[in-house]
Design a protein around this motif. Structure first.
Motif, PDB file in Angstrom:
ATOM      1  N   GLY A 188     -16.870  10.021 -10.268  1.00 13.39           N
ATOM      2  CA  GLY A 188     -16.346  10.881  -9.219  1.00 13.39           C
ATOM      3  C   GLY A 188     -16.763  12.337  -9.354  1.00 13.39           C
ATOM      4  N   CYS A 189     -17.117  12.767 -10.572  1.00 17.08           N
ATOM      5  CA  CYS A 189     -17.532  14.160 -10.786  1.00 17.08           C
ATOM      6  C   CYS A 189     -18.951  14.427 -10.318  1.00 17.08           C
ATOM      7  N   GLY A 190     -19.696  13.375 -10.028  1.00 17.40           N
ATOM      8  CA  GLY A 190     -21.031  13.550  -9.473  1.00 17.40           C
ATOM      9  C   GLY A 190     -22.023  14.217 -10.397  1.00 17.40           C
ATOM     10  N   GLY A 191     -21.802  14.152 -11.713  1.00 14.81           N
ATOM     11  CA  GLY A 191     -22.746  14.733 -12.660  1.00 14.81           C
ATOM     12  C   GLY A 191     -22.676  16.239 -12.803  1.00 14.81           C
ATOM     13  N   LEU A 192     -21.661  16.882 -12.203  1.00 16.81           N
ATOM     14  CA  LEU A 192     -21.549  18.341 -12.279  1.00 16.81           C
ATOM     15  C   LEU A 192     -20.834  18.742 -13.570  1.00 16.81           C
ATOM     16  N   PRO A 193     -21.528  19.437 -14.487  1.00 14.33           N
ATOM     17  CA  PRO A 193     -20.939  19.760 -15.798  1.00 14.33           C
ATOM     18  C   PRO A 193     -19.648  20.564 -15.691  1.00 14.33           C
ATOM     19  N   LEU A 194     -19.581  21.513 -14.756  1.00 15.13           N
ATOM     20  CA  LEU A 194     -18.401  22.359 -14.669  1.00 15.13           C
ATOM     21  C   LEU A 194     -17.180  21.550 -14.248  1.00 15.13           C
ATOM     22  N   ILE A 225     -44.232  31.429  -8.878  1.00 16.62           N
ATOM     23  CA  ILE A 225     -43.011  30.815  -9.418  1.00 16.62           C
ATOM     24  C   ILE A 225     -43.118  29.296  -9.432  1.00 16.62           C
ATOM     25  N   HIS A 226     -42.534  28.697 -10.461  1.00 15.59           N
ATOM     26  CA  HIS A 226     -42.337  27.254 -10.496  1.00 15.59           C
ATOM     27  C   HIS A 226     -40.834  27.005 -10.383  1.00 15.59           C
ATOM     28  N   VAL A 227     -40.425  26.221  -9.386  1.00 16.49           N
ATOM     29  CA  VAL A 227     -39.007  25.985  -9.116  1.00 16.49           C
ATOM     30  C   VAL A 227     -38.599  24.614  -9.653  1.00 16.49           C
ATOM     31  N   CYS A 228     -37.534  24.579 -10.452  1.00 16.72           N
ATOM     32  CA  CYS A 228     -36.972  23.335 -10.973  1.00 16.72           C
ATOM     33  C   CYS A 228     -35.633  23.073 -10.290  1.00 16.72           C
ATOM     34  N   ARG A 229     -35.514  21.950  -9.645  1.00 14.69           N
ATOM     35  CA  ARG A 229     -34.257  21.590  -8.985  1.00 14.69           C
ATOM     36  C   ARG A 229     -33.377  20.806  -9.956  1.00 14.69           C
ATOM     37  N   LEU A 230     -32.117  21.220 -10.091  1.00 15.34           N
ATOM     38  CA  LEU A 230     -31.162  20.544 -10.969  1.00 15.34           C
ATOM     39  C   LEU A 230     -30.192  19.741 -10.121  1.00 15.34           C
ATOM     40  N   ASP A 231     -30.109  18.443 -10.409  1.00 14.60           N
ATOM     41  CA  ASP A 231     -29.285  17.551  -9.592  1.00 14.60           C
ATOM     42  C   ASP A 231     -28.070  17.003 -10.316  1.00 14.60           C
ATOM     43  N   GLY A 232     -27.754  17.496 -11.479  1.00 16.21           N
ATOM     44  CA  GLY A 232     -26.590  16.994 -12.202  1.00 16.21           C
ATOM     45  C   GLY A 232     -26.991  16.103 -13.359  1.00 16.21           C
ATOM     46  N   LEU A 233     -25.987  15.733 -14.159  1.00 14.89           N
ATOM     47  CA  LEU A 233     -26.224  14.956 -15.370  1.00 14.89           C
ATOM     48  C   LEU A 233     -26.355  13.466 -15.072  1.00 14.89           C
ATOM     49  N   GLU A 234     -27.152  12.790 -15.902  1.00 15.70           N
ATOM     50  CA  GLU A 234     -27.169  11.332 -15.878  1.00 15.70           C
ATOM     51  C   GLU A 234     -25.811  10.828 -16.379  1.00 15.70           C
ATOM     52  N   PHE A 235     -25.489   9.580 -16.041  1.00 25.10           N
ATOM     53  CA  PHE A 235     -24.149   9.069 -16.329  1.00 25.10           C
ATOM     54  C   PHE A 235     -23.799   9.153 -17.815  1.00 25.10           C
TER      55      PHE A 235
END
Length: 620
Positions: free
Chosen positions: A531-537, A489-499
């Motif tokens: 304040g949303c920290g890049g979280l799309p939801l 497996i190759h694991v990709c970590r998602l940290d949120g959107l750029e500003f």
């Protein structure tokens, strides 16, 4: 395929005039067993002029190199481009009509089969024949073009012809040396990718190519080349050089194909008979064999691309390749999974995954906190690549699947599709139906995996599938679950959107009719997005809440988000931020109504919708 690369040592002594005369005779020879008719090389010159006019009937010249055999009406309705590259022509042949003569059928009614047959079988395909200087003898007007210039010119010509349809799938068909030319074209395009001016266009061209069909192409040279002659053309000289230096071009092209960066399918036909019985000129199997499939067909080098009728293997296998490419293109246009109204920030991630990781790893995992966009990314990726697999399946919220191993396998199978169409399990066995995917390309996406038993089940499915081209994509909040897959497996970590991506997403929901918010709102927009920290939801929930709200409601949110940031647990912090819109509903009656409507989501069959209400209902 590269392993075939070797120098072919030739010791055949042939005099140049005798060679040219013998080559010319191959066009005139009548082969009763294959229904061949005398060539257009026979007859008086006046007859040739009349025949040349007849050959050009219905063909549109759009440049010195490109001739449209057929184009659907209107032109914009075309869904596929097929380019035909002819081979070398000998002295005595009408080299300026090679782009037509090469593709003449040999049946009772001799006709240009790409122009006559393909439009009836594929009415939405645009069919273009490529013309270039192909004379083996150098004169004042012919035989002066070398391979490098030919490849360079054709890259530009084809790029121009596809200027307004650059995303349309492409199939390249080459006979003999024409196959070498189209490979050079692709190598040139690959080299130009690093050029900032043309790089994007070249990559788009290579990405659009879906199939290659080679008619007896001498990837590693031919047997029986004549000795050098003083007045021979540059292409013939390059052809001779190909016998000793073929590995470089063929190796470069092979490396592009074998990297699997592009969705190329390659089919090759080889010749059986020698073109010249006396001298044994032919493309040997070691030189013609290349690609995903290879077969030999009756005929010599010049008849290998001239089918007798539509049931001839010389035509049937090309037709099958075109059908496969069109079917995949149609599946790609369908986009089976519904995506959010706006998707941002996925292109950069997908470029790396589709270019490298999905090629090298059977398992690819997306890891990150809830609301970061794992499911959306997995859906976008599924929509992009599912058409490459015979079987495909996307299972949302795997964590909710319960029961015995066979019961879980049955539930997964119920979501299985073959060529984009749901599989009907008439027996109702479910788990027992998995034998159908054994040895077949399978794409299986498991969203939100938490149970180690589910990982073990996926590994078992992968083992039983026994197909190296199959791929398994997982999403999880727990990186340890993904690591249970081991080294595959190759694991990709998602940290949120750029500003900037986060801001664009927020404005789309909060100010849907504007590119930018009003001047008075811009500072508060920056504070909310930060304040949303890049979280799309979270961005989507608050953007929908603030739509059409007065400034006083906007100004409340930044302070409330900062208060949520005081929560230590990351998951709880996400819940708190998304609950802001619920807490600000007016009165308990409205809140109660909101929850009742939200609880009906599953009843109405809505899946994958914004989970604002759903999340609130399910949260502790």
């Amino acid at each position: 395929m590269i392993g075939y690369a070797k120098t072919l040592k030739l010791e055949v002594e042939i005099k140049k005039p005798e060679f040219d005369e013998a080559l010319s005779s191959t066009y005139r020879r009548q082969d009763s067993s294959m229904g061949n008719k005398p060539s257009r090389l026979d007859g008086a010159s006046s007859s040739r002029c009349h025949e040349a006019e007849s050959l050009q009937e219905g063909i549109q010249k759009i440049s010195d190199a490109l001739y449209i055999f057929y184009e659907p009406k209107p032109a914009e309705s075309a869904n596929l481009d097929i380019f035909f590259f002819h081979g070398l022509e000998c002295e005595g042949a009408d080299v300026r009509d090679a782009h037509i003569l090469t593709w003449r059928s040999t049946g009772r009614k001799e006709e240009t089969w790409p122009q006559k047959w393909l439009p009836e079988d594929f009415p939405q395909a645009r069919i273009i024949s490529v013309s270039y200087d192909c004379s083996t003898k150098q004169t004042e007007t012919d035989g002066k073009m070398d391979l490098d210039l030919t490849g360079e010119n054709l890259v530009q010509e084809i790029g121009w012809a596809r200027k307004h349809c650059s995303h349309r799938p492409v199939i390249l068909v080459g006979h003999g040396f024409g196959g070498v030319v189209l490979k050079k074209l692709c190598v040139n395009a690959q080299e130009k990718k690093g050029n900032s001016e043309f790089g994007k266009d070249m990559d788009m061209l290579l990405e659009s190519i879906r199939g290659f069909f080679f008619y007896s192409t001498p990837h590693l040279g031919i047997e029986g080349m004549p000795p050098p002659a003083e007045n021979e053309g540059l292409l013939l000289r390059w052809m001779r050089m190909l016998n000793s230096k073929s590995a470089r071009l063929h190796g470069t092209f092979s490396s592009i194909w074998m990297a699997r960066r592009y969705r190329w399918t390659i089919f090759s036909l080889g010749e059986v008979e020698s073109t010249l019985e006396r001298h044994g000129l032919r493309v040997p199997e070691a030189s013609a064999r290349f690609g995903d499939n290879y077969i030999t067909v009756p005929g010599d080098h010049f008849s290998v691309c001239r089918p007798f009728d539509r049931n001839n293997n010389k035509y049937v296998h090309l037709r099958n390749l075109i059908e496969d490419v069109q079917r995949q293109a149609e599946l790609e246009r369908k986009q089976p999974l519904l995506l959010p109204e706006v998707v941002v920030g996925v292109d950069g991630v997908l470029t790396g995954i589709l270019g490298n990781h999905i090629r090298d790893h059977k398992f690819v995992g997306f890891f990150g906190m809830g609301g970061v966009g794992k499911t959306t990314l997995a859906k976008v990726m599924f929509n992009k690549i599912y058409a490459r697999f015979e079987f495909s399946c996307f299972v949302e919220e795997v964590k909710l699947l319960s029961g015995t191993k066979d019961e879980v396998k049955k539930k997964i199978w119920e979501k299985m599709c073959r060529h984009g169409v749901p599989v009907i399990d008439a027996s109702g066995s479910g788990a027992g139906a998995w034998y159908q995917v054994t040895g077949k390309p399978l794409l299986l996406v498991s969203d939100d995996v938490q149970d180690p038993a589910h990982i073990k089940l996926l590994q078992e499915i992968a083992h039983d599938n026994r197909m190296g081209k199959s791929r398994f994509i997982l999403t999880s909040r727990d990186i340890n679950r993904l690591r249970d897959c081991g080294h595959e497996i190759h694991v990709c970590r998602l940290d949120g959107l750029e500003f900037e991506d986060a801001k664009r997403l927020f404005i789309t929901y909060a100010c849907p009719d504007q590119q930018e918010p009003p001047e008075s709102f811009r500072q508060v927009v920056k504070e909310v997005v930060d304040g949303c920290g890049g979280l799309p939801l979270t961005i989507e929930v608050l953007g929908n809440y603030l739509r059409d709200k007065e400034m006083e409601h906007w100004e409340e949110i930044p302070a409330a988000l900062r208060e949520c940031d005081q929560v230590a647990d990351l998951e709880e912090k996400v819940w708190a931020k998304m609950q802001l819109s619920y807490d600000r509903l007016p009165g308990n009656g409205v809140k109660h109504m909101f929850l009742e409507i939200a609880s009906l989501g599953d009843f109405f069959g809505e899946t994958g919708s914004l989970g604002g209400a759903e999340i609130i209902v399910l949260s502790p």
